[in-house]
Every structure is written in structure tokens, then in C-alpha cells.
Design a protein around this motif. Structure first.
Motif, PDB file in Angstrom:
ATOM      1  N   GLY A 110      10.015   9.870   8.988  1.00 65.26           N
ATOM      2  CA  GLY A 110       9.258  11.040   8.568  1.00 65.26           C
ATOM      3  C   GLY A 110      10.134  11.965   7.742  1.00 65.26           C
ATOM      4  N   GLU A 111       9.488  12.899   7.079  1.00 63.50           N
ATOM      5  CA  GLU A 111      10.216  13.871   6.259  1.00 63.50           C
ATOM      6  C   GLU A 111      10.789  14.977   7.138  1.00 63.50           C
ATOM      7  OE1 GLU A 111       8.735  14.982   2.307  1.00 63.50           O
ATOM      8  OE2 GLU A 111       6.976  13.748   2.789  1.00 63.50           O
ATOM      9  N   GLN A 150       0.824  -1.199   0.000  1.00 66.79           N
ATOM     10  CA  GLN A 150       0.000   0.000   0.000  1.00 66.79           C
ATOM     11  C   GLN A 150       0.864   1.257   0.000  1.00 66.79           C
ATOM     12  OE1 GLN A 150      -2.775  -0.185   3.213  1.00 66.79           O
ATOM     13  NE2 GLN A 150      -3.806  -2.002   2.428  1.00 66.79           N
ATOM     14  N   ASP A 151       0.251   2.360  -0.443  1.00 68.21           N
ATOM     15  CA  ASP A 151       0.971   3.633  -0.529  1.00 68.21           C
ATOM     16  C   ASP A 151       1.581   4.054   0.801  1.00 68.21           C
ATOM     17  OD1 ASP A 151       0.415   3.782  -3.204  1.00 68.21           O
ATOM     18  OD2 ASP A 151      -1.180   5.278  -3.013  1.00 68.21           O
ATOM     19  N   GLN A 152       0.854   3.873   1.902  1.00 62.81           N
ATOM     20  CA  GLN A 152       1.389   4.298   3.199  1.00 62.81           C
ATOM     21  C   GLN A 152       2.567   3.424   3.612  1.00 62.81           C
ATOM     22  OE1 GLN A 152      -2.380   3.435   5.396  1.00 62.81           O
ATOM     23  NE2 GLN A 152      -0.986   2.839   7.019  1.00 62.81           N
ATOM     24  N   ASP A 153       2.561   2.148   3.234  1.00 69.84           N
ATOM     25  CA  ASP A 153       3.700   1.281   3.517  1.00 69.84           C
ATOM     26  C   ASP A 153       4.914   1.721   2.713  1.00 69.84           C
ATOM     27  OD1 ASP A 153       2.172  -0.277   5.253  1.00 69.84           O
ATOM     28  OD2 ASP A 153       1.593  -1.678   3.665  1.00 69.84           O
ATOM     29  N   ARG A 197      14.089  -0.397  -0.585  1.00 68.93           N
ATOM     30  CA  ARG A 197      12.644  -0.362  -0.823  1.00 68.93           C
ATOM     31  C   ARG A 197      12.412  -0.608  -2.307  1.00 68.93           C
ATOM     32  NH1 ARG A 197      11.088   4.466  -3.402  1.00 68.93           N
ATOM     33  NH2 ARG A 197      12.638   6.108  -3.207  1.00 68.93           N
ATOM     34  N   GLU A 219       5.462   4.728   1.607  1.00 69.71           N
ATOM     35  CA  GLU A 219       5.895   6.011   2.171  1.00 69.71           C
ATOM     36  C   GLU A 219       6.736   5.794   3.430  1.00 69.71           C
ATOM     37  OE1 GLU A 219       6.099  10.207   1.780  1.00 69.71           O
ATOM     38  OE2 GLU A 219       5.536   8.619   0.415  1.00 69.71           O
ATOM     39  N   LEU A 220       6.366   4.819   4.256  1.00 76.41           N
ATOM     40  CA  LEU A 220       7.141   4.511   5.451  1.00 76.41           C
ATOM     41  C   LEU A 220       8.506   3.945   5.082  1.00 76.41           C
ATOM     42  CD1 LEU A 220       7.225   4.499   8.535  1.00 76.41           C
ATOM     43  CD2 LEU A 220       6.198   2.229   8.472  1.00 76.41           C
ATOM     44  N   ARG A 234      10.085   4.772   2.384  1.00 78.25           N
ATOM     45  CA  ARG A 234      10.817   5.906   1.819  1.00 78.25           C
ATOM     46  C   ARG A 234      11.272   6.883   2.905  1.00 78.25           C
ATOM     47  NH1 ARG A 234       8.785  10.101  -2.884  1.00 78.25           N
ATOM     48  NH2 ARG A 234      10.823  11.009  -3.203  1.00 78.25           N
ATOM     49  N   TYR A 235      10.390   7.161   3.859  1.00 77.59           N
ATOM     50  CA  TYR A 235      10.691   8.098   4.949  1.00 77.59           C
ATOM     51  C   TYR A 235      10.453   7.413   6.293  1.00 77.59           C
ATOM     52  CZ  TYR A 235      10.766  11.694   1.369  1.00 77.59           C
ATOM     53  OH  TYR A 235      11.068  12.436   0.273  1.00 77.59           O
TER      54      TYR A 235
END
Length: 184
Positions: free
Chosen positions: A14-15, A2-5, A58, A7-8, A10-11
Motif C-alpha cells: 500500500g501507499e 489489470q490495473d489493480q494487479d 514490475r 498497482e499491487l 507498484r505498491y
């Protein structure tokens, strides 16, 4: 995935948030992170073989090998930006295309040269950072890529974040794959 996975991945911490100012004790903590980073990164990935180093942290991301070389490239630039900011009035720094740099032949080398660069570079960089006065920390540079002006206290905070950010990329990859000390 999923997108949120993604994103985690990738960051993982957090950014980084631009535009903040930092108290002296926060800056000391940031400098300590920068100082310790070459050792902690080397302890994590320094003995990894090619199979691990050539694994992307990732989907669609850099390999650990590229990540280590990127950190050396990035921190060299940060060190130069620090010195320019201390010796010039609001200098304009030179941006670079980190994604393109990661495709150059040296990004395929063994990671040992970049780990040695980081150890020695951070020794010099931390010596400069520890000598900064409160007035020095307010000195600024202009980044034409983002069209923003940054202070040295922001640079120090950003690169402390950068250390933790990329360390976590490699560490969480190791955890996901059972490569951590307790699992080896």
C-alpha cells in the motif's frame, strides 16, 4: 495485466499515508525496521546474479539493481534530512529526481557498494534515531517538492515503510519467479 494487479506490483504494501502522528512505541518499531533492513535486503538479494538483478520488479519498473542503488540514495538523503532537522529550525530540504538518479552510471554497478553503504549508514542513522526525544520527534522540515512540512516521527515512519515497500518488490519478484530459498 489489470490495473489493480499493476498497482499491487507498484505498491505491494500500500501507499504511505502522510499527516499521521506516531506513538513512542510505534516509532521504536519503525526504528527497528530501519535497523534490520540492510541485513534482510542483503540476505534476499546479496547473492543474486546479474540475470536476477537486471530483472524489473514490475513491468515498466526499475530493475532490482536500480532498486538497491535507489534505496541507498534515498536513505542517504533521509539521514541528511534527519540531521538537518535536528540542527536547524524547520529546514528546507533539497528534493532530487529519483527516476533520473536511477539512470546515472552508478545505478549499473554491482549492488555490493550500495549494500555496504546501507549497512554502515543505517548503523549511524539508527544511533541518531534511538537518541531522539519526544520533542525531537516533533521537529520539522519543509519539502518544497511536495510543499509540505513533515515531522521527524513521520520521516521515521515513512522510511520504515520505504524499507518494507522495496523489500517486498524484490521478495515478490523472487516468489513469482521461483527464486525463494525453498524453491532454489
Amino acid at each position: 495485466m489489470q490495473d489493480q494487479d499493476l498497482e499491487l506490483l507498484r505498491y505491494p504494501i500500500g501507499e504511505f499515508v502522510n499527516g499521521k502522528s506516531y506513538a513512542a512505541d510505534e516509532t521504536k518499531q519503525h526504528i527497528a525496521i530501519i535497523e534490520e533492513f540492510p541485513v534482510t535486503l542483503t540476505e534476499l538479494v546479496g547473492k543474486w546474479g546479474d540475470d536476477r538483478l537486471d530483472t524489473p520488479y514490475r513491468p515498466g519498473g526499475w530493475t532490482v539493481r536500480q532498486l538497491v542503488h535507489h534505496v541507498a540514495d534515498s536513505h542517504i538523503n533521509a539521514y541528511v534530512r534527519t540531521k538537518l532537522t535536528l540542527t536547524e529550525d524547520n529546514p528546507t530540504v533539497k528534493p532530487y529526481e529519483e527516476g533520473e538518479w536511477a539512470k546515472l552510471p552508478d545505478a549499473k554497478l554491482d549492488i555490493a557498494p550500495s549494500l555496504v553503504i546501507l549497512r554502515n549508514l543505517h548503523q549511524r542513522w539508527v544511533k541518531v534515531l534511538e537518541a531522539l526525544t519526544s520533542d525531537d520527534l516533533l521537529r520539522t522540515y519543509y519539502h518544497p517538492g511536495s510543499q509540505q512540512t513533515f515531522s521527524l516521527d513521520e520521516l521515521v515512519a515513512h522510511y520504515a515503510w520505504h524499507c518494507k515497500h522495496h523489500y517486498q518488490h524484490a521478495y515478490r519478484l523472487a516468489e513469482r519467479n521461483g527464486w525463494t530459498e525453498k524453491n532454489v
